[in-house]
Design an enzyme around this catalytic site. Structure first.
Site, mmCIF file in Angstrom:
data_model
loop_
_atom_site.group_PDB
_atom_site.id
_atom_site.type_symbol
_atom_site.label_atom_id
_atom_site.label_comp_id
_atom_site.label_asym_id
_atom_site.label_seq_id
_atom_site.Cartn_x
_atom_site.Cartn_y
_atom_site.Cartn_z
ATOM 1 N N HIS A 20 -18.532 -14.007 27.402
ATOM 2 C CA HIS A 20 -17.173 -13.468 27.427
ATOM 3 C C HIS A 20 -16.629 -13.484 28.855
ATOM 4 C CE1 HIS A 20 -18.123 -11.868 23.401
ATOM 5 N NE2 HIS A 20 -16.815 -11.824 23.227
ATOM 6 N N LYS A 29 -14.864 -7.977 30.419
ATOM 7 C CA LYS A 29 -15.469 -7.245 29.293
ATOM 8 C C LYS A 29 -16.464 -6.224 29.830
ATOM 9 C CE LYS A 29 -17.519 -7.848 24.712
ATOM 10 N NZ LYS A 29 -16.537 -6.921 24.125
#
Length: 273
Positions: free
Chosen positions: A159, A163
């Site tokens: 990600h 995040k």
């Protein structure tokens, strides 16, 4: 308002996901954007939600008070952080509002609060609202039943740098799908980190590896590796709009539900496959 419409409120309206949700709500047939929320003190308060999201004027003003907009929505959509989501959950429970929850990173107490609230209101709670991811979860269950007892299983996820939780909620959902298919509890077989002298791989475990870099929207792979061959099942997201559309689809699906805890597989009818 047309009978088929459902009015939604969007939490975190100024965030990346919030803006995508506003765009999706304004574009999707049968959905009406009823309210948009931001935290107290945000510089975005008072903005037109549609203009903020780059979707044109909506007539919905970004506000910080749920109380002020409680009559403007039927379903609350929340992709924020656990502490904020639980506050919103208590409000929705009190006022009989449905919820679509895409927030990840809940501890056991937070998950229990969601389960308890679902006895009174209807909630779709999913780690990932992408149609493709939820199809993948079904495929993982089937692969695990065939290969899980004799292969090494690893889950790799990547990600963007912003995040804040790891592994991702989707990676954990993948692990739970695999473990469930093998009649195991993920807590008993998950391995979340390896460093230094680890010894040989323990049979029957499910390993997790995490990447955080750049602007990766979301990539997830489950590997079933045996001697001489391996099977990899991968999903790659290139736009958050896939999650936003899934969340709005879930809100529409909740229209006929009075209470209960559901996930995206219920919305898509995947459990009958």
């Amino acid at each position: 308002m047309h009978e088929a419409q459902i009015r939604v409120a969007i939490a975190g309206a100024g965030g990346r996901m919030g803006r995508q949700l506003i765009q999706a709500a304004m574009a999707m047939e049968g959905v009406q954007l009823g309210a948009a929320l931001e935290r107290e003190g945000s510089s975005l308060l008072g903005s037109d939600a549609g203009e903020l999201a780059g979707a044109g004027k909506s007539g919905v003003i970004v506000q910080s008070s749920l109380e002020a907009v409680k009559d403007d929505f039927d379903v609350f959509i929340d992709f924020t952080r656990p502490e904020g989501t639980l506050t919103h959950l208590a409000f929705c429970r009190q006022h009989g509002k449905g919820m679509v929850i895409g927030t990840t990173g809940f501890d056991d107490a937070g998950k229990q609060a969601i389960r308890e609230a679902s006895q009174e209101i209807a909630i779709v709670f999913a780690a990932n609202f992408s149609v493709g991811v939820n199809v993948m979860l079904k495929l993982l269950e089937k692969a695990a039943k065939v290969m899980g007892d004799y292969s090494d299983i690893e889950i790799i996820e990547a990600h963007h740098r912003h995040k804040v939780d790891a592994p991702s909620g989707t990676a954990l959902a993948m692990g739970e799908a695999i473990a469930g298919a093998l009649d195991k509890n993920l807590k008993d077989c998950a391995v979340y980190s390896r460093e230094g002298y680890t010894g040989e791989r323990v049979a029957g475990t499910i390993g997790f590896a995490t990447v955080r870099a750049g602007d990766i929207v979301g990539e997830h792979t489950a590997m079933f590796a045996d001697i001489g061959e391996r099977v990899e099942i991968t999903h790659k997201a290139s736009s958050r709009m896939t999650f936003a559309n899934g969340a709005l689809r879930s809100a529409l699906w909740l229209k006929t539900k009075k209470n209960g805890l559901f996930d995206m597989r219920d919305v898509l009818g995947l459990d009958v496959l």
